[in-house]
Write a protein that holds these residues in place. Structure first.
Motif, PDB file in Angstrom:
ATOM      1  N   VAL A   1       0.834  -1.205   0.000  1.00 14.27           N
ATOM      2  CA  VAL A   1       0.000   0.000   0.000  1.00 14.27           C
ATOM      3  C   VAL A   1       0.869   1.256   0.000  1.00 14.27           C
ATOM      4  N   LEU A   2       1.906   1.288   0.836  1.00 14.33           N
ATOM      5  CA  LEU A   2       2.766   2.470   0.912  1.00 14.33           C
ATOM      6  C   LEU A   2       3.483   2.732  -0.409  1.00 14.33           C
ATOM      7  N   VAL A   3       4.073   1.688  -0.973  1.00  7.57           N
ATOM      8  CA  VAL A   3       4.842   1.881  -2.204  1.00  7.57           C
ATOM      9  C   VAL A   3       3.916   2.197  -3.372  1.00  7.57           C
ATOM     10  N   SER A   4       2.685   1.697  -3.334  1.00 10.76           N
ATOM     11  CA  SER A   4       1.731   2.046  -4.391  1.00 10.76           C
ATOM     12  C   SER A   4       1.475   3.549  -4.398  1.00 10.76           C
ATOM     13  N   ALA A   5       1.501   4.180  -3.219  1.00 14.74           N
ATOM     14  CA  ALA A   5       1.333   5.630  -3.151  1.00 14.74           C
ATOM     15  C   ALA A   5       2.518   6.339  -3.785  1.00 14.74           C
ATOM     16  N   ASP A   6       3.729   5.867  -3.503  1.00 15.16           N
ATOM     17  CA  ASP A   6       4.915   6.472  -4.124  1.00 15.16           C
ATOM     18  C   ASP A   6       4.892   6.296  -5.636  1.00 15.16           C
ATOM     19  N   LEU A   7       4.479   5.133  -6.098  1.00 20.14           N
ATOM     20  CA  LEU A   7       4.373   4.912  -7.539  1.00 20.14           C
ATOM     21  C   LEU A   7       3.374   5.881  -8.160  1.00 20.14           C
ATOM     22  N   ALA A   8       2.265   6.099  -7.465  1.00 13.35           N
ATOM     23  CA  ALA A   8       1.194   6.939  -8.001  1.00 13.35           C
ATOM     24  C   ALA A   8       1.501   8.427  -7.902  1.00 13.35           C
ATOM     25  N   GLY A   9       2.652   8.763  -7.306  1.00  9.49           N
ATOM     26  CA  GLY A   9       2.993  10.172  -7.146  1.00  9.49           C
ATOM     27  C   GLY A   9       2.385  10.810  -5.915  1.00  9.49           C
ATOM     28  N   VAL A  10       1.758  10.004  -5.054  1.00  9.38           N
ATOM     29  CA  VAL A  10       1.186  10.509  -3.803  1.00  9.38           C
ATOM     30  C   VAL A  10       2.242  10.306  -2.722  1.00  9.38           C
ATOM     31  N   ASP A  11       3.353  11.016  -2.846  1.00  3.01           N
ATOM     32  CA  ASP A  11       4.514  10.787  -1.993  1.00  3.01           C
ATOM     33  C   ASP A  11       4.227  11.059  -0.526  1.00  3.01           C
TER      34      ASP A  11
ATOM     35  N   HIS B   1       1.895  10.004   1.215  1.00  2.00           N
ATOM     36  CA  HIS B   1       1.329   8.828   1.872  1.00  2.00           C
ATOM     37  C   HIS B   1       2.105   7.548   1.555  1.00  2.00           C
ATOM     38  N   GLY B   2       3.320   7.707   1.050  1.00  2.00           N
ATOM     39  CA  GLY B   2       4.151   6.550   0.739  1.00  2.00           C
ATOM     40  C   GLY B   2       5.110   6.249   1.872  1.00  2.00           C
ATOM     41  N   VAL B   3       6.356   5.897   1.528  1.00  3.04           N
ATOM     42  CA  VAL B   3       7.320   5.506   2.548  1.00  3.04           C
ATOM     43  C   VAL B   3       7.730   6.676   3.435  1.00  3.04           C
ATOM     44  N   ALA B   4       7.310   7.890   3.078  1.00  2.00           N
ATOM     45  CA  ALA B   4       7.514   9.017   3.984  1.00  2.00           C
ATOM     46  C   ALA B   4       6.782   8.786   5.302  1.00  2.00           C
ATOM     47  N   ARG B   5       5.797   7.896   5.313  1.00  2.00           N
ATOM     48  CA  ARG B   5       5.050   7.572   6.534  1.00  2.00           C
ATOM     49  C   ARG B   5       5.634   6.382   7.293  1.00  2.00           C
ATOM     50  N   LEU B   6       6.633   5.709   6.731  1.00  2.00           N
ATOM     51  CA  LEU B   6       7.121   4.450   7.304  1.00  2.00           C
ATOM     52  C   LEU B   6       7.687   4.631   8.704  1.00  2.00           C
ATOM     53  N   ARG B   7       8.398   5.707   8.920  1.00  2.71           N
ATOM     54  CA  ARG B   7       9.014   5.907  10.241  1.00  2.71           C
ATOM     55  C   ARG B   7       7.961   5.919  11.347  1.00  2.71           C
ATOM     56  N   ARG B   8       6.823   6.526  11.040  1.00  2.00           N
ATOM     57  CA  ARG B   8       5.723   6.565  12.008  1.00  2.00           C
ATOM     58  C   ARG B   8       5.297   5.150  12.402  1.00  2.00           C
ATOM     59  N   TYR B   9       5.227   4.256  11.437  1.00  2.00           N
ATOM     60  CA  TYR B   9       4.813   2.879  11.719  1.00  2.00           C
ATOM     61  C   TYR B   9       5.888   2.133  12.495  1.00  2.00           C
ATOM     62  N   VAL B  10       7.131   2.253  12.036  1.00  2.00           N
ATOM     63  CA  VAL B  10       8.229   1.531  12.676  1.00  2.00           C
ATOM     64  C   VAL B  10       8.385   1.958  14.127  1.00  2.00           C
ATOM     65  N   GLU B  11       8.369   3.260  14.380  1.00  2.00           N
ATOM     66  CA  GLU B  11       8.513   3.744  15.752  1.00  2.00           C
ATOM     67  C   GLU B  11       7.334   3.317  16.612  1.00  2.00           C
ATOM     68  N   GLY B  12       6.122   3.321  16.038  1.00  5.90           N
ATOM     69  CA  GLY B  12       4.958   2.865  16.786  1.00  5.90           C
ATOM     70  C   GLY B  12       5.056   1.398  17.162  1.00  5.90           C
TER      71      GLY B  12
END
Length: 371
Positions: free
Chosen positions: A33-43, A45-56
């Motif tokens: 889901v995250l990488v699909s956002a980066d592919l679609a140009g919706v940066d 909501h892509g891996v820019a959000r990953l840190r939030r998940y990992v830290e949580g």
């Protein structure tokens, strides 16, 4: 700027989530889901959000072992408890359940409570459309939007997405109910671009355009607020955008049994709500005839006389699909702040960071990572 390959980024995201405590199947879905956002140009909501998940996951404020559970059913209506797990697996479970129930009942609704951030809502709506159903998907979020007349944030940016099958690619609308989401402000700042007046207000109720101040003020809940679609007041329809935001809040909060945006996060972790409505096309008629009519309609709209000869008339989803095709061919660009975040995630989880170069580098899972 570093450009990386879809597979490299997906592997890194998956391994980071697994190393932080997520089950591998949940990590793989979340990465998709995250990488699909980066592919679609919706940066935003892509891996820019990953840190939030990992830290949580590392802190235990997101459960890496939770499984969504059906807690209530009546006819075509189902309520799911996500048990504070990752939002992507919970909403995907709800979406697939809604498609299945719609096939049985003609129409179905699935509400999710105690969930977390889901990424781009359109990914789920389009998944339903590819399975032969019309779908509407919405979620609430932390409070960042001031309803019309309010001087403080009460609603989330609350995206609303819908998708419908056609004889070609699905039509898929996906947009925040705020005039701009916070993620876009963060992306503009990373790119060194300004925000426009009228997108947000400060504690004094006046237009605010200093992106770092607005973003930090939103995070710290210091009185800064984004504005609903239409902007400040009623002159340009801000009250209409506020009403659509209220709809999302109702569907994802009081009606769902989840918290509405003003109360979404507390000592017990996440309590976001999501809502899925599905209609099986077979309940409306012959699916082939319906998708054919929708396809003809789409062609007519795209063929409308252009206001600007250089700018094509597009339908929701067209731009995202063009971006995905281009980025699959040439790679996904990662701005320096995002690359720095990924490097910190690598340090936290024991992975090899994504390196510079035309295709990045594949991550290596640390010894003992869960499978």
């Amino acid at each position: 700027m570093t450009v990386t390959d879809e597979k490299v980024l997906t592997r890194f995201t998956t391994e980071a989530l697994v190393s932080a405590g997520a089950r591998r199947d949940d990590a793989e879905l979340t990465a998709e889901v995250l990488v699909s956002a980066d592919l679609a140009g919706v940066d935003s909501h892509g891996v820019a959000r990953l840190r939030r998940y990992v830290e949580g996951l590392l802190r235990g404020t997101i459960s890496g072992t939770a499984r969504p559970e059906i807690v209530r059913e009546q006819g075509g209506v189902t309520v799911v408890d996500a048990h504070n797990g990752l939002g992507q697996p919970a909403l995907c479970f709800a979406l697939d359940l809604a498609v299945e129930r719609a096939a049985e009942h003609g129409v179905s609704a699935v509400a999710v409570r105690r969930s977390n951030h889901i990424g781009i809502a359109g990914w789920y709506a389009e998944r339903a459309a590819r399975a032969g159903a019309f779908a509407l998907v919405t979620t609430n979020a932390t409070p960042q939007v001031a309803p019309t007349g309010a001087a403080e944030p009460m609603f989330g940016t609350d995206p609303v997405s819908y998708a419908v099958p056609t004889s070609g690619e699905p039509i898929c609308y996906d947009a925040a109910t705020s005039i701009v989401p916070r993620g876009k402000l963060e992306r503009l700042h990373r790119e060194g671009r300004p925000m426009r007046a009228g997108w947000a207000v400060g504690p004094d109720g006046e237009s605010a355009t200093d992106i770092p101040k607005v973003v930090e003020g939103l995070k710290a809940r210091e009185g800064y607020a984004l504005l609903p679609v239409g902007g400040l007041g009623e002159e340009f329809g801000g009250h209409k955008g506020s009403g659509i935001g209220l709809l999302a809040e109702l569907l994802c909060g009081p009606l769902t049994g989840a918290s509405w945006s003003r109360h979404t996060y507390g000592g017990q972790g996440g309590d976001l709500g999501q809502f899925v409505l599905c209609v099986d096309l077979r309940a409306l008629g012959d699916p082939a005839a319906i998708t054919g009519r929708v396809g003809v309609m789409a062609d007519e709209i795209r063929g409308a006389r252009r206001a600007d000869a250089e700018v094509p008339v597009r339908l929701p989803g067209d731009r995202r699909r063009r971006s995905a095709a281009e980025r699959r061919a040439h790679g996904i660009p990662l701005l320096p702040p995002v690359l720095a975040d990924l490097a910190e995630i690598a340090a936290l989880t024991g992975l090899e960071p994504i390196g510079p170069g035309p295709a990045g580098t594949a991550p290596v899972a640390p010894a003992g990572a869960s499978a």
